[in-house]
Design an enzyme around this catalytic site. Structure first.
Site, PDB file in Angstrom:
ATOM      1  CG  ASN A 152      -7.790  50.892  52.800  1.00  0.00           C
ATOM      2  OD1 ASN A 152      -7.574  51.339  54.005  1.00  0.00           O
ATOM      3  ND2 ASN A 152      -7.806  51.710  51.911  1.00  0.00           N
TER       4      ASN A 152
ATOM      5  NE  ARG B 193      -4.316  52.039  53.041  1.00  0.00           N
ATOM      6  CZ  ARG B 193      -4.244  51.604  51.592  1.00  0.00           C
ATOM      7  NH1 ARG B 193      -3.908  50.662  51.041  1.00  0.00           N
ATOM      8  NH2 ARG B 193      -4.317  52.808  50.890  1.00  0.00           N
TER       9      ARG B 193
END
Length: 99
Positions: free
Chosen positions: A38, A20
């Site tokens: 996520n 990320r």
């Protein structure tokens, strides 16, 4: 300049490896708008909005990911501008909580 909005879903070893942060860095470096998060199934989902060429570049980088990741699949599709509303107020690109 053509502006596009694309939603991507990335599978593989993409959680717990800095994926990320990698996505946010790549998108912010190209001045794209959007978000990354996520998912509970172990995948990562991201939304990118901006010039078509810059969006294509960041999606290409997402196919490889950071060196600690192993991407096995990346699906992409067009998305509506309303999907940008998930960002935190005042942020161009947000890292969102797990969905």
């Amino acid at each position: 300049m053509s502006v596009v909005i694309r939603l991507v879903a990335v599978q593989g070893r993409v959680q717990g490896v800095g994926y990320r942060a990698f996505v946010e860095w790549e998108a912010s470096g190209r001045d794209l708008e959007g978000w990354v998060r996520n998912r509970r199934d172990g995948s990562v989902e991201a939304l990118f909005a901006g010039p078509a060429e810059a969006v294509a570049e960041v999606i290409a980088r997402c196919r490889r990911g950071p060196s600690s990741a192993h991407v096995t699949r990346l699906d992409e599709q067009p998305a509506a501008a309303a999907a940008l509303d998930l960002r935190r107020p005042g942020e161009r690109f947000s890292t969102l909580p797990t969905l």
